[in-house]
Design a protein around this motif. Structure first.
Motif, PDB file in Angstrom:
ATOM      1  N   LEU A  84       0.839  -1.202   0.000  1.00 11.29           N
ATOM      2  CA  LEU A  84       0.000   0.000   0.000  1.00 11.29           C
ATOM      3  C   LEU A  84       0.873   1.250   0.000  1.00 11.29           C
ATOM      4  O   LEU A  84       0.380   2.365  -0.063  1.00 11.29           O
ATOM      5  CB  LEU A  84      -0.893   0.026   1.245  1.00 11.29           C
ATOM      6  CG  LEU A  84      -2.120  -0.880   1.219  1.00 11.29           C
ATOM      7  CD1 LEU A  84      -2.689  -1.035   2.610  1.00 11.29           C
ATOM      8  CD2 LEU A  84      -3.177  -0.303   0.282  1.00 11.29           C
TER       9      LEU A  84
ATOM     10  N   MET B  47       1.823   4.435  -4.149  1.00  9.33           N
ATOM     11  CA  MET B  47       0.516   5.012  -4.467  1.00  9.33           C
ATOM     12  C   MET B  47      -0.207   4.308  -5.611  1.00  9.33           C
ATOM     13  O   MET B  47      -1.433   4.383  -5.729  1.00  9.33           O
ATOM     14  CB  MET B  47       0.653   6.495  -4.813  1.00  9.33           C
ATOM     15  CG  MET B  47       0.312   7.427  -3.669  1.00  9.33           C
ATOM     16  SD  MET B  47      -1.218   6.956  -2.806  1.00  9.33           S
ATOM     17  CE  MET B  47      -2.368   8.115  -3.534  1.00  9.33           C
TER      18      MET B  47
ATOM     19  N   PRO C  39      -3.026   1.882  -4.023  1.00  9.03           N
ATOM     20  CA  PRO C  39      -4.244   2.546  -3.568  1.00  9.03           C
ATOM     21  C   PRO C  39      -5.065   3.105  -4.726  1.00  9.03           C
ATOM     22  O   PRO C  39      -6.287   3.071  -4.697  1.00  9.03           O
ATOM     23  CB  PRO C  39      -3.710   3.678  -2.685  1.00  9.03           C
ATOM     24  CG  PRO C  39      -2.438   3.153  -2.155  1.00  9.03           C
ATOM     25  CD  PRO C  39      -1.854   2.278  -3.228  1.00  9.03           C
TER      26      PRO C  39
ATOM     27  N   THR D 226      -8.869   2.213  -5.440  1.00 11.20           N
ATOM     28  CA  THR D 226      -9.910   3.234  -5.528  1.00 11.20           C
ATOM     29  C   THR D 226     -10.814   2.995  -6.721  1.00 11.20           C
ATOM     30  O   THR D 226     -12.042   3.063  -6.612  1.00 11.20           O
ATOM     31  CB  THR D 226      -9.267   4.629  -5.620  1.00 11.20           C
ATOM     32  OG1 THR D 226      -8.517   4.856  -4.436  1.00 11.20           O
ATOM     33  CG2 THR D 226     -10.317   5.707  -5.755  1.00 11.20           C
TER      34      THR D 226
ATOM     35  N   ASN E  29     -12.998  -0.041  -6.224  1.00 16.56           N
ATOM     36  CA  ASN E  29     -14.045   0.363  -5.304  1.00 16.56           C
ATOM     37  C   ASN E  29     -15.165   1.113  -6.011  1.00 16.56           C
ATOM     38  O   ASN E  29     -16.344   0.853  -5.796  1.00 16.56           O
ATOM     39  CB  ASN E  29     -13.410   1.282  -4.263  1.00 16.56           C
ATOM     40  CG  ASN E  29     -13.938   1.032  -2.884  1.00 16.56           C
ATOM     41  OD1 ASN E  29     -14.628   0.049  -2.643  1.00 16.56           O
ATOM     42  ND2 ASN E  29     -13.626   1.927  -1.972  1.00 16.56           N
TER      43      ASN E  29
ATOM     44  N   PHE F 193      -9.534  -6.342   0.749  1.00 15.15           N
ATOM     45  CA  PHE F 193      -8.150  -6.197   0.329  1.00 15.15           C
ATOM     46  C   PHE F 193      -7.201  -7.053   1.132  1.00 15.15           C
ATOM     47  O   PHE F 193      -7.365  -7.231   2.326  1.00 15.15           O
ATOM     48  CB  PHE F 193      -7.702  -4.734   0.454  1.00 15.15           C
ATOM     49  CG  PHE F 193      -8.638  -3.780  -0.204  1.00 15.15           C
ATOM     50  CD1 PHE F 193      -9.074  -4.009  -1.498  1.00 15.15           C
ATOM     51  CD2 PHE F 193      -9.090  -2.655   0.458  1.00 15.15           C
ATOM     52  CE1 PHE F 193      -9.952  -3.136  -2.114  1.00 15.15           C
ATOM     53  CE2 PHE F 193      -9.976  -1.766  -0.150  1.00 15.15           C
ATOM     54  CZ  PHE F 193     -10.406  -2.003  -1.435  1.00 15.15           C
TER      55      PHE F 193
ATOM     56  N   LEU G 237      -8.707   6.614  -0.022  1.00 16.04           N
ATOM     57  CA  LEU G 237      -7.407   5.989  -0.242  1.00 16.04           C
ATOM     58  C   LEU G 237      -6.487   6.931  -1.002  1.00 16.04           C
ATOM     59  O   LEU G 237      -5.326   6.633  -1.252  1.00 16.04           O
ATOM     60  CB  LEU G 237      -7.560   4.691  -1.041  1.00 16.04           C
ATOM     61  CG  LEU G 237      -8.067   3.475  -0.273  1.00 16.04           C
ATOM     62  CD1 LEU G 237      -8.504   2.378  -1.228  1.00 16.04           C
ATOM     63  CD2 LEU G 237      -6.959   2.950   0.642  1.00 16.04           C
ATOM     64  N   SER G 238      -7.019   8.078  -1.411  1.00 13.42           N
ATOM     65  CA  SER G 238      -6.247   8.978  -2.271  1.00 13.42           C
ATOM     66  C   SER G 238      -5.250   9.785  -1.470  1.00 13.42           C
ATOM     67  O   SER G 238      -4.222  10.206  -1.973  1.00 13.42           O
ATOM     68  CB  SER G 238      -7.174   9.938  -3.000  1.00 13.42           C
ATOM     69  OG  SER G 238      -8.188   9.208  -3.627  1.00 13.42           O
ATOM     70  N   ASN G 239      -5.574  10.037  -0.242  1.00  9.69           N
ATOM     71  CA  ASN G 239      -4.661  10.746   0.619  1.00  9.69           C
ATOM     72  C   ASN G 239      -3.766   9.708   1.286  1.00  9.69           C
ATOM     73  O   ASN G 239      -4.242   8.874   2.043  1.00  9.69           O
ATOM     74  CB  ASN G 239      -5.475  11.512   1.655  1.00  9.69           C
ATOM     75  CG  ASN G 239      -4.610  12.380   2.530  1.00  9.69           C
ATOM     76  OD1 ASN G 239      -3.409  12.153   2.643  1.00  9.69           O
ATOM     77  ND2 ASN G 239      -5.223  13.376   3.138  1.00  9.69           N
ATOM     78  N   MET G 240      -2.473   9.791   0.998  1.00 12.16           N
ATOM     79  CA  MET G 240      -1.526   8.771   1.462  1.00 12.16           C
ATOM     80  C   MET G 240      -1.615   8.495   2.957  1.00 12.16           C
ATOM     81  O   MET G 240      -1.207   7.430   3.430  1.00 12.16           O
ATOM     82  CB  MET G 240      -0.092   9.178   1.124  1.00 12.16           C
ATOM     83  CG  MET G 240       0.461   8.501  -0.112  1.00 12.16           C
ATOM     84  SD  MET G 240       0.128   6.711  -0.172  1.00 12.16           S
ATOM     85  CE  MET G 240       1.710   6.049   0.345  1.00 12.16           C
TER      86      MET G 240
ATOM     87  N   PRO H 286      -3.633   5.025   3.467  1.00 14.12           N
ATOM     88  CA  PRO H 286      -2.863   3.803   3.214  1.00 14.12           C
ATOM     89  C   PRO H 286      -1.773   3.577   4.246  1.00 14.12           C
ATOM     90  O   PRO H 286      -1.502   2.440   4.631  1.00 14.12           O
ATOM     91  CB  PRO H 286      -2.251   4.062   1.830  1.00 14.12           C
ATOM     92  CG  PRO H 286      -3.222   4.961   1.155  1.00 14.12           C
ATOM     93  CD  PRO H 286      -3.817   5.820   2.241  1.00 14.12           C
TER      94      PRO H 286
ATOM     95  N   LEU I 279      -3.365   2.065   7.200  1.00 17.61           N
ATOM     96  CA  LEU I 279      -3.713   0.683   6.889  1.00 17.61           C
ATOM     97  C   LEU I 279      -2.498  -0.211   6.956  1.00 17.61           C
ATOM     98  O   LEU I 279      -2.553  -1.329   7.472  1.00 17.61           O
ATOM     99  CB  LEU I 279      -4.311   0.590   5.481  1.00 17.61           C
ATOM    100  CG  LEU I 279      -5.630   1.319   5.246  1.00 17.61           C
ATOM    101  CD1 LEU I 279      -6.148   1.008   3.846  1.00 17.61           C
ATOM    102  CD2 LEU I 279      -6.652   0.925   6.286  1.00 17.61           C
TER     103      LEU I 279
ATOM    104  N   PHE J  75     -11.032  -3.718   4.672  1.00 15.92           N
ATOM    105  CA  PHE J  75     -11.109  -2.264   4.542  1.00 15.92           C
ATOM    106  C   PHE J  75     -12.389  -1.802   3.875  1.00 15.92           C
ATOM    107  O   PHE J  75     -12.891  -2.446   2.961  1.00 15.92           O
ATOM    108  CB  PHE J  75      -9.933  -1.733   3.722  1.00 15.92           C
ATOM    109  CG  PHE J  75      -8.612  -2.224   4.203  1.00 15.92           C
ATOM    110  CD1 PHE J  75      -8.289  -2.162   5.549  1.00 15.92           C
ATOM    111  CD2 PHE J  75      -7.685  -2.757   3.327  1.00 15.92           C
ATOM    112  CE1 PHE J  75      -7.067  -2.631   6.002  1.00 15.92           C
ATOM    113  CE2 PHE J  75      -6.460  -3.232   3.769  1.00 15.92           C
ATOM    114  CZ  PHE J  75      -6.153  -3.170   5.106  1.00 15.92           C
TER     115      PHE J  75
ATOM    116  N   VAL K 132     -14.206   2.018   2.418  1.00 14.69           N
ATOM    117  CA  VAL K 132     -13.925   3.418   2.112  1.00 14.69           C
ATOM    118  C   VAL K 132     -15.218   4.207   2.028  1.00 14.69           C
ATOM    119  O   VAL K 132     -16.179   3.763   1.410  1.00 14.69           O
ATOM    120  CB  VAL K 132     -13.166   3.513   0.770  1.00 14.69           C
ATOM    121  CG1 VAL K 132     -12.925   4.961   0.389  1.00 14.69           C
ATOM    122  CG2 VAL K 132     -11.848   2.755   0.858  1.00 14.69           C
TER     123      VAL K 132
ATOM    124  N   ASN L  52     -15.460   7.730   1.255  1.00 19.15           N
ATOM    125  CA  ASN L  52     -15.418   8.971   0.477  1.00 19.15           C
ATOM    126  C   ASN L  52     -15.894  10.176   1.279  1.00 19.15           C
ATOM    127  O   ASN L  52     -16.490  11.089   0.709  1.00 19.15           O
ATOM    128  CB  ASN L  52     -16.241   8.840  -0.797  1.00 19.15           C
ATOM    129  CG  ASN L  52     -15.629   7.840  -1.746  1.00 19.15           C
ATOM    130  OD1 ASN L  52     -14.421   7.803  -1.906  1.00 19.15           O
ATOM    131  ND2 ASN L  52     -16.455   7.002  -2.349  1.00 19.15           N
TER     132      ASN L  52
END
Lengths: 342, 342
Positions: free
Chosen positions: A79, A82, A85, A89, A92, A104, B79-82, B85, B88, B104, B106, B108
């Motif tokens: 993970l 990037m 992830p 995304t 998802n 996951f 998951l877009s913001n490091m 992850p 996690l 996991f 998500v 949003n």
DNA sequence: GATAATTCTGTTAGCGCTATCATAGGCAAT
DNA sequence: ATTGCCTATGATAGCGCTAACAGAATTATC
């Protein structure tokens, strides 16, 4: 601090809702799943009772009885990069519109870990598996073949898939980058990458790269590998090292954008003319790059498309619809401002 | 392409292994779970048969029968913001050493999505829940209270936890940053952040920040918000905009490191003296920063520790051991080279 | 050799739900 | 009425496994 009704200590079951609403368990089950004919009157009674009690169905029992599980196993190496992830995304996103739920698992690039994660996940009898890469232990391959659910191997295309496959040819990506570099007139080429023998995609890219160079009678002039640490920092350091050792290099190819960005920042800070004196290129097309002082040449690995396509295949196959067995995506070479154009 | 034995079409059950090895299902079950006394001879027979057939146990049935599920629900906004992850990853690390398996989900940043993801996950009767933030819908809170498993809310500390809580005080983080900035003599302070009303942590940081400024009789001189797009790019753009509009600003506080890095690159590229003319600071302590030409001042949000601590609480409670109800971590202010020191 | 203690293995009865079939009632057509 | 055919609900039997207890085989103790 108790609910409107009684505070549930023993977990609620269908029977509780059944008793609370005065209909059979079967009817409650039907209402809660929106299946079969139920009169509006009973439907109302039941939903009301379920909500009042705070009933949460037990999917374990449901799955066992119906032999249907709405989970999709998604297995990736890490993970921290990037790339993964991002793939998650988009998987998802697609599954959000279906009854399916991704689960996951992370392997840390270890084949044995992959095998155990896979075993663990298959023991939940998921409706499908999405797994990164084509390299697996024999046992893992056997498990997937026997699982009798759709399997989609993603990211890579160079090898024999078990079932469906979605990705880009890493070899070809390396090759095309090499060809572009040669076409631009660069000749003394250095390579920098991760020291991860188990990162098969990076390895294949490198193989394709050196293969294409070889075809043009060029050999890699120098190389550096790293492991661990901040990729951006490592990119700076390796670039400093390699340029000190081989000052005549006129191009640096990085196996990922993060170290490429580090290299770029190093060159800019040290007054090295990019792409005049030294050209640079990375791989992956990470969003980050857009914010750098100069656009780094790279190749988009189509991660979002990969995630979407893989999830769509699972979704379709789950519904009994047919779906492509192979989706080949083609990374686009973006020249940026570090690989000079004719 | 069939296994050593017959190609299994109907999924294998304990009974198949039982028949193949000539012992009862119960004994097979015991062997496969390493529970109870089984003679070495039968143990061998069974494991051999299981392996030969390629048997994968059905955890659904097992979980139903034993009323034990080794899953831990982990619910995060994105998951877009490091940042996520990373959390996690450390949860994974800890749980890897236990029989527990993270799953996991998500959200949003949408409360309703959170509620539905939670409902879905609780219906698998997990052994614990780790969920980001303290803000949830009433229904979500009720579900968690009724679930009768350990719940750990993470990242944030400012509010009322349902059960256990692990994180940093976002308000205090904002406050401390403000105090440091004031202490260094900066007075005309601009703020840049995301336009996400549902990112409660960013909001609380901002509140703490302006609160501390107010206490010193200072008001935020100008601000900019963004949404979507590459954070690095947005950081550049917002910085350009705000400095054009308010050229007298002497400090820029960014709600995250990524836009902060963009701002830093902008300043460096435009000959703005940092931290002389303008000081800069971000939040999060992302690894990326180490590779920048100048170290951006930031505060480490202790993401790895948060993940570890949360997972450890779940692991301990699952074993009936007791565990802290509240773990307060303190972000360390790193001055870097963009917040001048006395 | 008899009894008790200790392995080891098997039998039975569910876990909480759903598939399947059966049945009760309603209503139209004959 | 009778038949047929809906719709709405219920009864029954498992899904594949494990808990709990029962029983057989083995060993220890006197």
């Amino acid at each position: 601090m108790s609910s409107p009704s009684t505070p549930p200590k023993r977990p609620l079951t269908l029977r509780d809702v059944s008793e609370a609403s005065g209909v059979s368990e079967m009817t409650v089950s039907r209402v809660l799943r929106n299946r079969g004919d139920v009169s509006d009157a009973t439907r109302l009674k039941v939903t009301e009772a379920a909500k009042r009690l705070g009933y949460v169905p037990n999917k374990i029992a449901g799955a066992l009885a119906s032999q249907r599980v709405n989970l999709v196993a998604v297995i990736i190496p890490s993970l921290s990069n990037m790339v993964f992830p991002e793939v998650l995304t988009s998987i998802n996103e697609v599954l959000d519109e279906t009854p399916l739920q991704p689960v996951f698992g992370v392997t840390n690039y270890q084949p044995e870990k992959e095998e155990s994660v896979l075993f663990e996940m298959l023991s939940w009898r998921p409706s499908g598996v999405i797994i990164a890469g084509l390299e697996h232990t024999d046992a893992a391959r056997a498990m997937m073949r026997n699982a009798d659910v759709p399997i989609v191997e993603i990211m890579d295309l160079d090898g024999d898939p078990i079932d469906a496959i979605v990705g880009v040819s890493q070899r070809r990506a390396g090759r095309e980058m090499a060809e572009a570099i040669i076409a631009e007139g660069y000749r003394k080429i250095g390579f920098m990458g991760t020291n991860m023998p188990l990162d098969h995609r990076a390895r294949k890219r490198f193989e394709g790269f050196s293969e294409a160079l070889a075809k043009a009678g060029i050999e890699i002039a120098d190389q550096e590998f790293y492991s661990g640490g901040s990729a951006l920092v490592k990119g700076r350091e390796m670039t400093a090292t390699i340029l000190k050792r081989s000052p005549d290099l006129d191009f640096l190819y990085y196996s990922n954008d993060m170290i490429g960005a580090g290299g770029l920042l190093y060159c800019l800070a040290n007054g090295i003319d990019v792409p005049g004196q030294v050209g640079l290129a990375g791989f992956n097309g990470v969003e980050l790059l857009n914010g750098l002082p100069k656009q780094l040449a790279t190749m988009d690995a189509e991660r979002h498309k990969i995630g979407r396509a893989a999830a769509e295949i699972i979704a379709a196959r789950t519904l009994g619809q047919d779906a492509p067995q192979r989706v080949e995506l083609t990374p686009r070479l973006q020249f940026g401002e570090t690989l000079k154009r004719p």
